[in-house]
Design an enzyme around this catalytic site. Structure first.
Site, mmCIF file in Angstrom:
data_model
loop_
_atom_site.group_PDB
_atom_site.id
_atom_site.type_symbol
_atom_site.label_atom_id
_atom_site.label_comp_id
_atom_site.label_asym_id
_atom_site.label_seq_id
_atom_site.Cartn_x
_atom_site.Cartn_y
_atom_site.Cartn_z
ATOM 1 C CG ASP A 88 -2.277 0.154 1.001
ATOM 2 O OD1 ASP A 88 -2.618 0.224 -0.194
ATOM 3 O OD2 ASP A 88 -3.057 0.218 1.953
ATOM 4 C CD GLU A 143 -3.555 16.429 3.904
ATOM 5 O OE1 GLU A 143 -4.175 16.618 4.978
ATOM 6 O OE2 GLU A 143 -3.553 15.333 3.296
ATOM 7 C CG PHE A 163 -12.817 20.251 3.323
ATOM 8 C CD1 PHE A 163 -12.150 20.700 2.195
ATOM 9 C CD2 PHE A 163 -13.516 19.055 3.261
ATOM 10 C CE1 PHE A 163 -12.179 19.958 1.036
ATOM 11 C CE2 PHE A 163 -13.564 18.320 2.085
ATOM 12 C CZ PHE A 163 -12.884 18.770 0.976
ATOM 13 C CB ALA A 173 -19.228 17.308 0.984
ATOM 14 C CB THR A 195 -17.484 25.180 -0.552
ATOM 15 O OG1 THR A 195 -16.960 24.688 0.694
ATOM 16 C CG2 THR A 195 -18.812 25.856 -0.308
ATOM 17 N NE ARG A 196 -15.224 19.120 -4.494
ATOM 18 C CZ ARG A 196 -14.426 18.581 -5.389
ATOM 19 N NH1 ARG A 196 -13.692 17.563 -5.063
ATOM 20 N NH2 ARG A 196 -14.396 19.032 -6.620
#
Lengths: 689, 593
Positions: free
Chosen positions: A316, A357, A385, A387, A389-390
């Site tokens: 992975d 991040e 954050f 979903a 406008t992301r």
């Protein structure tokens, strides 16, 4: 190696040794010993010499009693050394199993009738829990059996199983729902659906495996045993053949005496591959034990040995090849903005972003651009954050700072009335994406300032490990959900041999089948439920202990540390087990040459004095020569026990070089060592007599 | 060695190596059913044979059927020859009115020729009629050789094929082997031997007056042909002064080539290739040694071609050559050193006893190692008369299991079984489940290869031990003592390994040797053959594992060296005690006195 469960400090821990001594005597029972036929033959030989010893005492045997007695003692010691080696290897496992067993005595469980935290429960013993039962576990309580969390989330201390003291989060749904019996909930309450009946739980299986009770011989071990038994039969016949040949020779030469039974039996034991046969069980058990020291549980010996044969590794990407999280590595301004300006905006947009991040953006802005403000101005509004406008960012001082994927940010800017997009934006975004990184576009109000380069950081040193694997003939394949472009870039950087991008469960399964069809042995690591089919198909399947129950069930090896690079250690141990067996076999057989030179002239000297020329070691007398060979044959076993338990050293190198190296050490060494050893023992006997 | 012997030896090996590739490649084409330059002529014959015998040439067999067909065919061969030997006085082509064989001798001889051993407890010119020689021995020479070769081919197919149980058609392989390989070579080379003086006729034996009549002491024989002994155990002798000598005749040339080519070794005459009518000149000697090694050597190349890597074949050939040349070197040294007891008398410095002067030292020694390294067993030298260490070389080559070139086919398949054992241990030593030619070596392959390599050795150990306790077996020795022990050891080594040569000196035509020998030859031939076919069946069903850097290359020097060590160590460990009581102590006694 920091996270071990009550590791005995050395192979020769005092309590372990005394326990093993007792156990080794119990193992002399022929009903136990028949599992090791070569050693059973040695035991029979010991009984025969005991009889000849008694006969010498009564005068029924012409051989001096001190000689037959000494031979008998050393033959018995040969058998005992062998059972001792096995008992010692098992003892180390047993000590660990005992500590595990402690963790699951008399646990009670709160049995629920329906899956609600507040509903009533009845208290039952853990042994009465069956698959499908629902139990409530509250803070401070021990989980009574293996299961899945179906309600709630809790911090769980799994140190009893993994040795890892930091607690882990277990929550319903997703890939972290599996809990193990014997672990303790630290905070909040959860409802667990039991997935294993008593006696079949993970802990039970582990204990059984570590104790060696359920150990079955692996195919390789059986094949080697076939060879050893065949050699034993041949040597038995060789010795049986000497008797009539010597009877004839006595008649023909008119002098001497036929070779006595004691000497024939001694010769047989010396020739039979006792060294490897004595250590064979210990090697396998010790191999499992070594893996356990690395916090890896192999559910069968077969799986470890298969790991040694692996020629394709499916890894992975996330967590194995790269650090799990992407990091900001550069700010690339567009449309004439300065780097400083972009860094400032990116910092603002990320101040409240707690994702790895986001934190890495703050880190970079501070380190590289000397920005210091890390507190949000008063009255600032955090945009998290979502979903729709992301995007994430901050509204402060009448300015709207945002960062997000390029299309989301562009859409946002357009909405605010931004007319012209920077002409170089597309090119920058494209360039970053092609380099295998993720571009994050940063905006201030309706203006686009530049792009953050978020990169997957390849673990340092991973290239060298892959290079080692390649030199061992193992191909590495990276599996990732990334798009092919990103995947290719990371694959190139990590220097894996191949990659599978946008991997879905069925594609992983197909890839494994394809490789297996081509004759490859495939190993893979996985943790998610969607990995389970592929794990079940792979020859060596390593599941992370943090993984889901289906993944753990599909696997044949479980890594308690949940560290995917462990696969490399497993491969190494698998190879070590086979190598130790092969090397000791070669050593054992090579030893026979010297033993012949010690025994043959000694036992035939009375018939043909000329055969004294073969006594190249100049051993003192026929009796001391034969006894020296017998003693050497016995003491070499305990001398090699540490090697059997530790395994022969493994360094990745091409097969041919490894063969030459091992042939020199164990083949040539096996020829030379007994010449020296037998001579030394002969000198020692000479001093004593 | 003198210059002539050096030249002869070097030319011999160069020529042998030069022939391996063309013949090996040709055999690969033959057994893969491809067109060869002989096809235009032979395909019609082949089709005719299949039609007459009702063989469907496209129907392949699994290992059980293949082994079954092989056993059935061999049983038929045995019965036919047994009956022929018992009834030869009733059959044609018997100008000498040769009587039938006793049943014990017939049993031994029929087993011997069926198993490609060609142990001869009889003297050819005294015991066998021309019909027996032609229709019995010569035919068996072809068919027992073909049997060995086709088993080896089936085993190679086992390595090559993937996920199938089929190994080929036994009848087709037998037909093609005989028709394309054995017959043409025999046809071409028989005239060459005739040109050197090998005879081919059906005349009655000729009586020729002696040029110079001499008288000598001749041992008196009882009616069974065993020497009579007086009360002290010394042979009873009588004076004889023959005036003429009987010279046996016969169809020798037609049998001579296949005798060597098929590693059969059963001589037309009792003296075998020492007889001037079988092997008259140094050139015929050279040809005969070449013929012995030709097919076993070439089969390694056939193997390489069929498995798709000719280096694999060269590696095996290299191991064989190395040991053969080593044994030749020691033999040459031992015979050149001669017998110190004789040298002391100032008679000769090298040991020429039992050798033919026309063949010379090297020509005799090369023949000796070639005929024992392979399971041929033809002799041009009396191995009994070699120096003790010299004589240990042919004996050891047999005891290694007939793999130093080995019998046609059987040498290759036994060598492959050794390679599997070597691969297994070395595979473990590098930390991998062992694989050979892409096939994983597992429990089944292990015990089957062990059967292949150890059956003969175990048989030798058991039977030579029994012989030492059997008075009639001990009485057969011409030279009691260490040398007699070597004779008995050699006899059972030779029979169990299907070699067939003898340490002359042992009277083997007694019930014990005839019956125990028949058992040894049968076990030594068929247990390994069935085991190796079973192994081929198991290998054919496996999938192919492609080689990687982690795979041990089996076509390179380190593995070749390891394989050689495995062969030598297994051989030495099994027979060192017996050799110590035989040739080794004899040599020490000879040097020491």
């Amino acid at each position: 190696m920091s996270k071990q469960i009550q590791q005995p400090k050395s192979a020769f821990d005092r309590a372990l040794v005394s326990g093993a001594l007792v156990e080794s005597l119990k193992k002399l029972d022929p009903r136990t010993l028949w599992r090791n036929p070569v050693m059973l033959c040695v035991e029979i030989a010991s009984v025969i010499t005991l009889i000849t010893f008694v006969m010498s005492l009564t005068g029924a045997n012409k051989e001096p009693a001190w000689f037959t007695g000494a031979v008998s003692v050393w033959l018995w010691l040969t058998v005992i050394f062998s059972t001792f080696a096995e008992a010692l290897a098992e003892g180390r496992g047993k000590a660990r199993a005992a500590s595990l067993r402690k963790s699951r005595t008399d646990v009670t469980a709160k049995l629920l009738s329906k899956p609600e935290l507040k509903s009533a429960f009845t208290t039952v013993g853990a042994s009465r829990l069956r698959m499908g039962d629902l139990i409530l576990v509250e803070a401070g309580e021990m989980i009574a059996g293996d299961g899945d969390v179906i309600e709630g989330a809790a911090l769980v201390n799994e140190s009893a199983v993994t040795g890892e003291s930091a607690p882990v989060i277990r929550e319903s749904g997703g890939d972290r729902s599996a809990v193990t019996g014997g672990t303790t909930v630290i905070s909040s309450s959860i409802i667990v659906r039991i997935t294993a009946n008593p006696g079949e739980t993970f802990l039970d299986r582990m204990i059984g495996l570590i104790e060696g009770a359920k150990r079955r011989k692996t195919p390789n071990e059986v094949a080697l045993e076939v060879l050893l038994i065949a050699l034993t039969v041949v040597f038995l016949l060789v010795c049986a053949n000497i008797s009539p040949l010597s009877i004839y020779s006595v008649k023909a030469a008119g002098q001497g005496a036929p070779v006595s039974l004691t000497i024939l039996v001694a010769l047989f034991v010396c020739l039979a591959p006792t060294t490897i046969a004595a250590l064979l069980p210990a090697i396998g058990i010790a191999g499992m034990d070594r893996l356990f020291q690395k916090n890896v549980i192999a559910l069968s010996g077969r799986a470890i040995e298969a790991a040694g044969d692996v020629n394709v590794l499916l890894l992975d990407k996330t967590g194995t090849i790269t650090h799990g999280n992407r990091e900001a590595v550069a700010f690339v301004p567009v449309d004439g903005h300065t780097e400083q300006e972009l860094a400032q905006a990116a910092l603002m947009a990320s101040l409240t972003d707690e994702t790895p991040e986001g934190r890495s953006v703050v880190e970079l802005a501070k380190q590289k651009y000397g920005l210091t403000n890390d507190a949000l101005p008063a009255g600032a509004e955090t945009i998290t954050f979502n979903a729709d406008t992301r995007l994430s960012g901050v509204n402060t001082d009448g300015k709207q700072y945002r960062k997000g994927a390029s299309d989301s940010t562009i859409a946002f800017v357009r909405k605010l009335g931004g007319k012209q997009l920077p002409r170089d934006l597309d090119e920058v975004v494209d360039r970053i994406a092609r380099g295998g990184a993720t571009p994050l576009v940063v905006s201030r109000d309706s203006e686009i300032l530049g792009v953050i380069n978020l990169k997957d950081i390849v673990k340092s040193g991973i290239q060298e490990r892959f290079l080692q694997l390649r030199s061992m003939g193992i191909k590495t394949v990276m599996i990732t959900g990334d798009n092919p472009l990103t995947a290719a870039a990371i694959a190139a950087e990590a220097q894996v041999d191949d990659f599978l991008a946008q991997a879905k469960p069925e594609e992983k399964l197909r890839l494994i089948k394809e490789y297996q069809e081509g004759g490859f042995m495939v190993a893979m690591t996985g943790d998610g439920t969607n990995d389970a089919p592929a794990l079940a198909q792979a020859d060596v399947a390593v599941a992370m202990n943090t993984g889901t129950q289906p993944a753990r069930e599909a696997a044949n090896i479980i890594d308690l540390d949940s560290n995917p690079t462990k696969l490399l250690d497993i491969v190494e141990v698998g190879k070590q087990i086979l190598m130790t067996r092969g090397n000791l076999t070669t050593f054992s057989i090579s030893n026979d040459i010297a033993k012949y030179f010690a025994i043959i002239p000694a036992m035939l000297l009375s018939i043909y004095p000329q055969l004294g020329a073969l006594n190249v070691m100049q051993l003192a007398s026929p009796h001391s020569a034969i006894l020296s060979a017998v003693i050497f044959n016995a003491v070499i076993i305990p001398l090699l026990v540490p090697l059997a338990l530790r395994g022969t050293k493994f360094r990745p190198m091409p097969a041919e070089r490894m063969l030459i190296r091992n042939l020199l050490v164990y083949g040539l060494g096996g020829i030379v060592a007994p010449f020296l050893g037998i001579k030394l023992i002969d000198l020692a006997i000479g001093l004593m007599v | 060695m003198n210059t002539y012997e050096w030249l002869q030896t070097i030319i011999f090996f160069v020529l042998l190596l030069a022939l391996v590739k063309p013949l090996g490649a040709f055999m690969a084409r033959v057994f893969q059913g491809e067109q060869t330059f002989l096809s235009p002529v032979l395909t019609p014959c082949e089709s005719l044979i299949y039609r007459v015998c009702g063989v469907n040439k496209d129907e392949e067999m699994g290992w059980q059927r293949y082994a079954g067909a092989m056993l059935l065919f061999n049983l038929a061969l045995f019965v036919a020859l047994f009956i022929m030997l018992m009834t030869q006085h009733l059959l044609p082509l018997n100008p000498q009115k040769t009587p039938p064989f006793t049943w014990q001798l017939a049993l031994n001889t029929a087993v011997s020729f069926t198993t490609n051993t060609n142990w001869q407890a009889y003297g050819g010119e005294q015991a066998a009629s021309y019909f027996t020689q032609l229709a019995g021995f010569a035919v068996h020479n072809f068919l027992s050789a073909a049997t060995g070769i086709v088993i080896a081919i089936a085993v190679i197919r086992g390595f090559v094929r993937r996920k199938t149980s089929l190994l080929g058609n036994f009848w087709v392989d037998m037909t093609r082997c005989t028709l394309y390989v054995l017959l043409p070579i025999s046809l071409i080379l028989s005239p060459a031997l005739v040109s050197q003086g090998v005879i081919q006729n059906f005349s009655a034996y000729k009586s020729v007056p002696l040029v110079q009549s001499t008288s000598h002491e001749k041992p008196k024989l009882d009616e069974k042909g065993s020497p009579l002994k007086d009360a002290k155990g010394n042979p009873v002798t009588q004076n004889a002064t023959p005036k003429e000598v009987t010279i046996p005749m016969g169809p020798v040339a037609s049998q001579e080539v296949i005798k060597e080519l098929g590693t059969n070794g059963g001589g037309f005459f009792n003296a075998n290739s020492a007889h001037p009518f079988e092997n008259p000149t140094p050139l015929s000697n050279f040809i005969e040694i070449l013929l012995i090694l030709l097919i076993p050597g070439s089969l390694t190349y056939t193997f390489g071609v069929m498995v798709g890597n000719t280096r694999q074949g060269w590696m095996l050939l290299g191991v064989m050559l190395f040991i053969l040349i080593g044994a030749f070197g020691i033999l040459q040294w031992a015979e050149n050193s001669g017998n110190p007891l004789v040298t002391k008398l100032g008679v000769q410095s090298i040991n020429m006893e039992g050798k033919e002067v026309r063949n010379g030292l090297a020509g005799s020694n090369l023949f000796a190692v070639a005929t024992t390294g392979t399971s041929c067993g033809a002799v041009n030298t009396m191995h009994d008369s070699l120096t003790p260490i010299g004589g240990m070389m042919p004996l050891s080559l047999i005891l290694l299991g007939e793999i130093i070139f080995g019998g046609v086919g059987s040498g290759l398949y036994t060598m492959l079984a050794f390679a599997i054992i070597a691969v297994f241990v070395s595979g473990l030593m590098i930390g991998r489940t062992p694989e050979y030619l892409g096939k994983k070596i597992e429990v089944r392959e292990m015990w089957l290869s062990i059967l292949v390599i150890l059956t003969a050795g175990v048989t030798v150990l058991i039977l030579s031990g029994i012989a030492m306790l059997t008075p009639s077996a001990v009485a057969s020795m011409a030279n009691p003592g260490a040398h007699g022990l070597s004779e008995v050891l050699y006899a059972f080594a030779s029979m169990a390994n299907n070699n067939g040569s003898a340490f002359a000196g042992l009277n083997a035509n007694v019930n014990f040797y005839n019956l125990a020998g028949s058992l040894a030859m049968t076990i030594g031939r068929y247990i390994p053959a069935i085991a190796v076919l079973a192994m081929a069946g198991s290998l054919a069903e496996k999938k192919y594992v492609p080689p990687s850097l982690g795979t041990l290359p089996t076509d390179k020097a380190p593995f070749a060296l390891w394989l050689m060590l495995v062969i030598l160590i297994i051989g030495a460990l099994t027979f060192f005690p017996a050799l110590a009581l035989g040739p080794i102590v004899e040599q020490l006694m000879m040097v020491g006195t």
